[in-house]
Enzyme design. Structure first.
Site, PDB file in Angstrom:
ATOM      1  N   LYS A  82      61.400  -1.544 -68.738  1.00  0.00           N
ATOM      2  CA  LYS A  82      62.204  -0.608 -67.961  1.00  0.00           C
ATOM      3  C   LYS A  82      61.620   0.792 -68.113  1.00  0.00           C
ATOM      4  O   LYS A  82      61.204   1.186 -69.205  1.00  0.00           O
ATOM      5  CB  LYS A  82      63.652  -0.650 -68.463  1.00  0.00           C
ATOM      6  CG  LYS A  82      64.650   0.186 -67.676  1.00  0.00           C
ATOM      7  CD  LYS A  82      66.059  -0.055 -68.219  1.00  0.00           C
ATOM      8  CE  LYS A  82      67.128   0.708 -67.442  1.00  0.00           C
ATOM      9  NZ  LYS A  82      68.491   0.400 -67.934  1.00  0.00           N
ATOM     10  N   SER A 157      72.033  -0.717 -64.838  1.00  0.00           N
ATOM     11  CA  SER A 157      70.948   0.121 -64.367  1.00  0.00           C
ATOM     12  C   SER A 157      69.566  -0.545 -64.431  1.00  0.00           C
ATOM     13  O   SER A 157      68.606  -0.046 -63.849  1.00  0.00           O
ATOM     14  CB  SER A 157      70.894   1.417 -65.182  1.00  0.00           C
ATOM     15  OG  SER A 157      70.611   1.169 -66.550  1.00  0.00           O
ATOM     16  N   SER A 181      74.323  -2.631 -68.539  1.00  0.00           N
ATOM     17  CA  SER A 181      73.143  -2.492 -67.696  1.00  0.00           C
ATOM     18  C   SER A 181      72.070  -3.552 -67.910  1.00  0.00           C
ATOM     19  O   SER A 181      71.091  -3.587 -67.170  1.00  0.00           O
ATOM     20  CB  SER A 181      72.519  -1.105 -67.878  1.00  0.00           C
ATOM     21  OG  SER A 181      73.354  -0.121 -67.314  1.00  0.00           O
TER      22      SER A 181
END
Length: 464
Positions: A82, A157, A181
């Protein structure tokens, strides 16, 4: 082996083939890179692809294995990070346009440990701006579509990580989880995602959202793969003030033991309220599978669940992280309006009010620990329903979809989302299994037992 078959092999399958010499790390990495380039509709799942670096790492892994220096299950396996995670020589944007564009001077601790295990870092993935939202809709970089429905959000997210794994671009990815997330996008995209116990995995070199709530963990095709990833990345890091010094463990060891006799609590409140009918049906069926596996289902009540979800510690801490950006008009103007409005909400709390929230969170965490003395696991839906539509979605309006996951960020417990069925228009649904602090092994064991008895986690989205 066809490249698409290779793209959808789990880590456990890839590692056996790599270790035996039936396939090479170079072949596996090339297949992942080709897949990323071939899926144009999903190309913004990645913010950056490390084509040359990954290829070189794959060649190194191939040479090491040929020389008899096989490091273990991740050796030669592509992994995506990420874009909160620092990688030396690359810019960490955190899904935003408001950060410095200076390249990171060193790898985050996660990347160090993955590389030590022989993993190939293949690129960095899309996310909600500053990781502050559950939709994955990003005003600066667009929105990677959900592989199960092009008009649907991937969830956030950790949106790009979920899409990358679901679409066969990488067998594993790293996500972060402050209110859900990892688990929300995992549920929406039909993959498996683990939020470890707070302090289990180092966050050094990972851009923060909420210092006392951020967790970092794996997103993969199965609970076994999550265990193999956690074997590599977990452990004390003296350079991270939030890391907890505990004895090292092998989370994949004993994962086949099963869950016979384990007491699994099923809450009568909060977690089964407002569910879409398909979600209720899928989770009820999943509970039946757990029972068939020998688990004892126990009715429980979690009276503090709603309060835990509503505590806005994350908002206050996020506002503090970005206080200098909010105070500088030229920087503030580069932040999305939606994110600015949410950060401003956090600014409205006084120091005394924040201290009160921390105290209440501590009390709730103690209540959760007490509950886990009576049961072994908690089973709930991961989300109230399937992924919403991209068009017209708003971050604050979508917040109720985090109402189940967010509870266990406040209590710091390990929590796993696994696929358990499909709802409207063939969109995935998730079952969430949550354990006692530091007991990831049992959580993963339960997830693995469920996945050995079902095949939801092996389903592929209709994109080929």
């Amino acid at each position: 082996m066809k490249s698409t078959e290779l793209n959808y092999l789990p880590i456990s399958g890839l590692s056996r083939l790599i270790a035996s010499g039936q396939i090479s790390p170079v072949e596996v990495t090339r297949a992942a890179l080709d897949r990323i380039h071939a899926l144009g509709e999903f190309d913004n799942a990645f913010t950056e692809v490390f084509e040359e670096i990954a290829s070189e790492e794959a060649r190194t892994a191939e040479s090491e294995i040929a020389d008899g220096r096989y490091r273990g299950a991740l050796h030669g396996v592509p992994v995506a990070l990420k874009d909160l995670c620092d990688v030396e020589g690359t810019v960490t944007a955190a899904g935003a346009k408001a950060l410095d564009d200076r390249p990171a001077e060193s790898d985050c601790e996660l990347a160090v440990r993955l590389r030590a295990a022989g993993a190939v870092i293949i690129g960095k993935t899309h996310l909600h701006e500053f990781a502050y939202g559950g939709t994955g809709v990003n005003p600066h970089y667009g929105t990677p579509p959900n592989p199960w429905g092009m008009d649907r959000i991937p969830g956030g997210s950790s949106s790009g990580s979920a899409v990358a794994v679901a679409a066969g671009m990488a067998p594993a990815a790293i996500g972060s989880d402050t209110g859900g997330s990892i688990r929300l996008p995992s549920a929406h995209c039909g993959i498996t995602g683990l939020k470890p116990t707070f302090g289990r995995v180092s966050r050094r070199g990972v851009f923060p959202l909420s210092m006392t709530l951020d967790h970092v963990g794996p997103m993969t095709r199965s609970a076994l793969d999550c265990a193999l990833m956690l074997d590599a990345i977990a452990g004390y890091d003296p350079g991270d003030p939030y890391s907890v010094n505990r004895p090292s463990e092998r989370f994949s060891a004993g994962i086949d033991i099963g869950i016979s006799g384990r007491r699994i609590g099923v809450p009568s409140n909060h977690f089964f309220e407002g569910l879409q009918p398909e979600a209720h049906e899928s989770v009820t069926r999943a509970l039946g599978v757990l029972s068939d596996l020998g688990a004892v289902l126990v009715d429980i009540e979690i009276p503090w669940a709603e309060e835990a979800f509503e505590i806005n510690i994350a908002g206050v801490e996020a506002a503090w992280v970005h206080r200098h950006r909010l105070a500088a008009p030229e920087v503030r103007a580069r932040i999305g309006e939606d994110t600015v409005s949410r950060l401003e909400l956090g600014n409205q709390y006084s120091a005394g009010e924040y201290h009160g929230l921390l105290n209440r969170r501590q009390e709730i965490a103690a209540l959760a620990a007490s509950l886990m003395e009576e049961i072994d696991l908690i089973a709930t839906p991961s989300t109230p329903g399937v992924a919403g539509r991209i068009e017209g979605v708003q971050t604050l309006a979508y917040r109720p979809n985090l109402k189940f996951t967010g509870v266990f960020n406040q209590t710091w417990q390990p929590s796993l989302s696994i696929p358990c069925g499909f709802g409207a228009e063939g969109l995935p649904l998730g079952l969430m299994l949550t354990g006692a602090l530091w007991n990831e092994r049992l959580v993963l064991r339960a997830g693995h037992a469920f996945q050995q008895a079902t095949d939801w986690h092996t389903a592929r989205p209709p994109i080929d």
